[in-house]
Design an enzyme around this catalytic site. Structure first.
Site, PDB file in Angstrom:
ATOM      1  N   GLU A 254       1.070  -1.290   0.046  1.00  0.00           N
ATOM      2  CA  GLU A 254      -0.126  -0.194  -0.063  1.00  0.00           C
ATOM      3  C   GLU A 254       0.755   1.168  -0.108  1.00  0.00           C
ATOM      4  O   GLU A 254       1.799   1.226   0.635  1.00  0.00           O
ATOM      5  CB  GLU A 254      -1.136   0.073   1.244  1.00  0.00           C
ATOM      6  CG  GLU A 254      -1.617   1.337   1.240  1.00  0.00           C
ATOM      7  CD  GLU A 254      -2.655   1.295   2.434  1.00  0.00           C
ATOM      8  OE1 GLU A 254      -2.500   0.436   3.540  1.00  0.00           O
ATOM      9  OE2 GLU A 254      -3.787   1.947   2.139  1.00  0.00           O
ATOM     10  N   CYS A 454      -6.828   1.110   2.894  1.00  0.00           N
ATOM     11  CA  CYS A 454      -7.645   2.205   2.484  1.00  0.00           C
ATOM     12  C   CYS A 454      -7.593   2.893   1.506  1.00  0.00           C
ATOM     13  O   CYS A 454      -8.268   3.509   1.201  1.00  0.00           O
ATOM     14  CB  CYS A 454      -7.460   2.874   3.977  1.00  0.00           C
ATOM     15  SG  CYS A 454      -7.937   2.168   5.483  1.00  0.00           S
ATOM     16  N   ASN A 585     -12.247  -3.365   0.796  1.00  0.00           N
ATOM     17  CA  ASN A 585     -11.314  -3.649   1.651  1.00  0.00           C
ATOM     18  C   ASN A 585     -11.786  -3.286   3.375  1.00  0.00           C
ATOM     19  O   ASN A 585     -12.194  -1.997   3.506  1.00  0.00           O
ATOM     20  CB  ASN A 585     -10.325  -2.540   1.473  1.00  0.00           C
ATOM     21  CG  ASN A 585      -9.082  -2.148   2.681  1.00  0.00           C
ATOM     22  OD1 ASN A 585      -8.400  -3.266   2.963  1.00  0.00           O
ATOM     23  ND2 ASN A 585      -8.830  -1.250   3.430  1.00  0.00           N
ATOM     24  N   GLU A 586     -12.011  -4.036   4.112  1.00  0.00           N
ATOM     25  CA  GLU A 586     -12.247  -4.169   5.538  1.00  0.00           C
ATOM     26  C   GLU A 586     -13.493  -3.125   5.602  1.00  0.00           C
ATOM     27  O   GLU A 586     -13.490  -2.247   6.543  1.00  0.00           O
ATOM     28  CB  GLU A 586     -11.194  -3.997   6.478  1.00  0.00           C
ATOM     29  CG  GLU A 586     -10.249  -2.629   6.336  1.00  0.00           C
ATOM     30  CD  GLU A 586      -9.245  -2.240   7.440  1.00  0.00           C
ATOM     31  OE1 GLU A 586      -8.694  -3.046   7.877  1.00  0.00           O
ATOM     32  OE2 GLU A 586      -9.291  -1.231   7.968  1.00  0.00           O
TER      33      GLU A 586
HETATM   34  O1  AHR Z   1      -2.092  -1.385   6.874  1.00  0.00           O
HETATM   35  C1  AHR Z   1      -2.660  -0.128   7.085  1.00  0.00           C
HETATM   36  C2  AHR Z   1      -4.252   0.145   7.333  1.00  0.00           C
HETATM   37  O2  AHR Z   1      -4.665  -0.785   8.249  1.00  0.00           O
HETATM   38  C3  AHR Z   1      -4.887  -0.234   5.682  1.00  0.00           C
HETATM   39  O3  AHR Z   1      -4.766   0.560   4.939  1.00  0.00           O
HETATM   40  C4  AHR Z   1      -6.242  -0.654   6.167  1.00  0.00           C
HETATM   41  O4  AHR Z   1      -6.702  -1.496   5.337  1.00  0.00           O
HETATM   42  C5  AHR Z   1      -5.994  -1.090   7.746  1.00  0.00           C
HETATM   43  O5  AHR Z   1      -6.784  -0.179   8.527  1.00  0.00           O
END
Ligand code: AHR
Length: 863
Positions: A254, A454, A585-586
């Protein structure tokens, strides 16, 4: 002190729940209230409706998940009603939005994911009052002007159009709990319901206590062991191997902590396109188009212009108005530019002569005032054109700058100034920083996830990551504010990601947003949180088409497919052979999310049934998103789901059977983000070894857990938004962590069969038993076998490795009493941050071999 604490709490729990309530009435009153907006809904109970006893000491059984952490996530004026057997909670959000929060529960402690429903034409939704009748729940609220409205719902998501209404009778009362007066709703409930809530809270406390287990307390916890060596036996049974995923360990990339620009992406010029935007960086005052650029010298001005730009995307460019020659436009890179003596650098820019006589442009690499490399580029014409050259450095520097010097008076426009080392990973143009990519390669990842995190779903609808904006010529890619508060150039886009996967020898796992932005999005004029998602209808249809086009771009035939042709034009005519696609994503598994998520999944599966789709189950290992995410996965036969959990070492120690009971016929698991977190958020022997335990447990469940990735992957010193990360770096060096060592050791020892094994100490205590972990995997392609042994005790272990049941995996004729093997060891004190794995040492295994496992150690034996 901690030694018997869990047992103590458990027995308290049993006593309390069985005996203390023996004489309770059949029904009591329950009072639902909140102590302040930053907390959630609490409960108290009473036999007479007058004196109240708190349940769980004002514990929040549900709290707001709306919008940004820190500033938002507030529950105002909760109102609880009961509709049939369903508890319905509504509450007000921020007074800037026309949204109402709603959630439901069957038992008051398991709550459905919250929805934040938009109510048009009302202004604000303040002080809601929910009143259930036979067929629906009526909700009354007012706006800031004091006008009252009424709306109703029966499915707890679709609300009728609000109509003007009189203020209803407020059904809340005031009551004293713990000597403070609160306002809330009272309901008469069966005592058993209250008892269940109390028991739920007690069980939560027991688990929290277990998860707080920390190696810092080991001297007390294991005092009785003294300095004894513990005897243990490892038995491996190769007769009935379990087929497991051969993609278990991969990497999660990321662009957080300057992982991409200024990190893995090897570009050396910061803000090369003058497109940094004031809004994308919360703290830095001068953040904007001229960030990282300055004028050095006299007689020239440097301004930013937007007239007739290079294209619609590159809206800003630099203008150098030279009166007296000599001044330079200087870029200081990402914390300086590292230059290596003798290395070659590709320099390029777009330029256009605006006024005056066109003249050559001189480029210099400068170390202070010393020139350590230079090139002269042709005089620009009066239309935008790209100019290129190669600079060979004549000295090394760690903090160099790039200077652009027009050689005659006049006015010249410059854009997209790039300085790229030729020495990139696998010598790719527009490639990756070699040392960082080699550190990734050493992990032997079986897949790579991209672009997050995120970052995928972004800060608001306009910030969702669109893959199409990240391919093609660099200057035609759309730069974007990064959710982590800086700028994404998109130089490391989808093409570079797929190419990197090929270079690393791993599968690409792209993740796309599920049609909603991050639930933690700050409040804007569109609302906060998921903002309702991409509007259904044409915008959502286009979004789904974009997702389908991604698969076409990756795998299609350039002769017949427009998107595949773009891939071929970029230099990759052969398909990338994409097999996996992550969706979401979550996310908060709200209704707005669910309808878009399922639309995307269905469209992908209908058109590309062979693509393994990976859904999402929220940010935690339990709770409403986890439960609802799993429910959706099972209902809709989603191939795989992405779980995330950042937890304490104690969680890994005490939840070793987490996956043992997972349904083998349901969706597979991708543990997409996990790490062991301790106070101070460092990577230590404690965090790394607890992750090693987790890997052993995932291997044992490798028929269910198909993939996993530690997160986050990369962090630049001085620019970290998140700790710990697997690999730290600065402009010159890579600093790997103890957790990296574990991931590297395990990455190099993956298999496709799990060989059932037990690792038992001769000390029967549960405390001791759960500090030992093991896994043995066999790789049928190479014939190699890997035994992993974790000793998380402060004492050494003398392990008898019993191999008398492994003959079936040995080559024909091989003797059980002379197996050449290698041993790799990682050990240190529990809080050590610099421990490194040993080089492999040769050993010989026999039917029984004694191996010493030092205190706090992770050993891999391979043969
Ligand atoms: O890994 C850091 C963050 O943690 C990621 O962007 C998110 O998916 C999670 O909350």
């Amino acid at each position: 002190m901690h030694k018997h604490i869990s047992l103590f709490i458990l027995s308290l729990f049993t006593l309390y729940s069985v005996n203390t309530f023996a004489n309770r009435p059949d029904s009591v009153y329950i009072f639902a209230y909140n102590t302040k907006p930053s907390r959630g809904l609490s409960f108290a109970w009473s036999g007479n409706g007058k004196s109240w006893t708190t349940i769980g000491n004002e514990h929040s059984f549900i709290s707001s998940d709306y919008a940004q952490w820190g500033t938002d996530k507030k529950m105002h004026s909760p109102s609880l009603t009961r509709f049939g057997q369903t508890w319905v909670l509504v509450f007000a959000l921020d007074d800037r939005v026309n949204q109402l929060a709603i959630s439901t529960s069957a038992d008051l402690f398991h709550w459905q994911p919250q929805d934040y429903v938009f109510l048009e034409g009302v202004g604000q939704c303040l002080d809601p009052i929910a009143i259930a009748d036979k067929s629906q729940v009526n909700v009354y609220f007012h706006n800031k002007a004091g006008q009252w409205f009424a709306t109703a719902t029966s499915d707890f998501y679709h609300f009728s159009k609000p109509i003007a209404s009189d203020a209803p009778n407020d059904n809340r009362i005031k009551a004293f709990v713990n000597h403070n007066e609160y306002q809330g709703n009272v309901h008469r409930v069966a005592w058993a319901e209250v008892e269940s809530i109390i028991n739920f809270k007690l069980a939560t406390d027991v688990r929290a206590q277990q998860n707080a287990e920390s190696l810092a307390d080991d001297a007390q916890r294991f005092a009785a062991l003294g300095s004894d060596t513990i005897k243990a036996t490892l038995t491996i049974d190769a007769s009935s191997p379990l087929a497991i995923s051969d993609k278990l360990l991969g990497i999660f990339f990321e662009d957080i902590n300057y992982s991409a620009d200024g990190g893995l992406y090897a570009e050396l010029v910061q803000n090369r396109d003058f497109e940094y935007d004031t809004h994308e960086h919360g703290r830095e005052e001068n953040w904007g188009s001229s960030q990282s650029w300055k004028l050095v010298g006299e007689g020239t001005s440097f301004t930013i212009s937007t007239d007739s730009p290079l294209n619609d995307i590159q809206k800003h460019y630099a203008v150098l108005d030279v009166k007296t020659v000599g001044a330079a436009l200087v870029n200081d890179g990402f914390d300086g530019i590292v230059v290596k003596n003798g290395a070659r650098y590709d320099i390029s820019f777009f330029a256009r002569q605006l006024a005056g006589k066109a003249a050559q442009v001189r480029i210099e690499l400068r170390n202070d005032d010393r020139v350590i490399g230079s090139a002269v580029l042709k005089a620009p014409t009066n239309s935008w054109q790209q100019y290129t050259a190669v600079i060979k450095a004549t000295a090394s520097a760690t903090n160099a700058t790039l200077a652009i010097i027009p050689t005659a008076p006049g006015s010249v426009a410059l854009d997209f100034v790039s300085l790229f080392p030729q020495d990139t990973y696998k010598a790719r143009k527009n490639g990756m920083r070699r040392d960082l990519a080699e550190a990734l390669e050493a992990l032997h990842p079986r897949f790579m996830r991209f672009p997050g995190g995120c970052l995928v779903h972004g800060q608001g609808i306009d910030n969702i990551y669109h893959w199409k904006q990240t391919i093609g010529p660099l200057w035609e890619r759309t730069p974007q504010p990064n959710i982590w508060n800086y700028h994404q150039s998109r130089g490391l886009g989808y093409f570079e990601f797929f190419q990197l996967c090929e270079d690393l020898g791993c599968e690409p796992l792209p993740v796309v947003a599920a049609g909603v932005p991050c639930q933690n999005t700050a409040i804007t004029s569109l609302g906060g949180g998921q903002q309702g998602g991409i509007p259904l209808g044409q915008p959502m249809q286009q979004y789904i088409q974009d997702v389908l086009d991604l698969i076409e771009w990756a795998n299609g035939d350039p002769k017949t497919s427009t998107w595949a042709r773009k891939r071929a034009e970029a230099g990759h005519p052969k398909p990338f052979n994409l097999k996996y696609l992550g969706i979401g994503n979550e996310d908060l598994i709200s209704q707005a999310f669910t309808e878009r998520y399922l639309m995307i999944i269905n469209a992908v599966k209908e058109r590309y049934p062979d693509i393994t789709v990976c859904g999402t189950t929220g940010p935690f290992f339990e709770g409403s998103d986890y439960e609802r995410g799993w429910q959706l996965a099972k209902q809709h036969n989603i191939d795989m789901v992405d779980e995330h959990y950042y937890v304490s070492p104690g969680w890994f120690i005490n939840n070793q059977h987490f996956y043992d009971n997972y349904d083998r016929s349901a969706s597979k698991v991708y543990l997409g983000e996990y790490a062991s977190h301790i106070p101070g958020r460092h990577s230590t022997i404690e965090t790394a070894l607890t992750c090693a335990i987790q890997i052993c447990n995932m291997e044992r469940n490798g028929d269910v857990v198909a993939m996993s990735s530690y997160a986050p992957l990369l962090a630049k010193h001085g620019h970290t938004q998140w700790n710990p990360d697997l690999i730290y770096f600065d402009n010159q060096q890579v600093y790997t962590t103890v957790d990296y060592e574990v991931q590297r050791m395990c990455g190099q020892s993956q298999g496709d069969q799990y060989l059932p094994s037990t690792f038992m100490a001769n000390n029967a205590k549960a405390d001791v038993a759960r500090r030992l972990s093991t896994s043995t995997v066999h790789d049928t392609k190479t014939g190699r076998t890997y035994i992993k042994l974790v000793n998380l005790l402060p004492n050494p272990i003398n392990a008898d490795i019993n191999l008398n049941q492994i003959a079936s995996i040995l080559p024909k004729g091989a003797s059980l009493n002379n197996i050449p093997a290698q041993l790799i060891l990682l050990t240190g004190s529990y809080n050590e941050q610099k421990a490194r794995a040993s080089e492999p040492s040769d050993i010989v295994l026999r039917e029984h071999t004694n191996i010493n496992l030092p205190p706090y150690s992770f050993t891999i034996i391979q043969f």
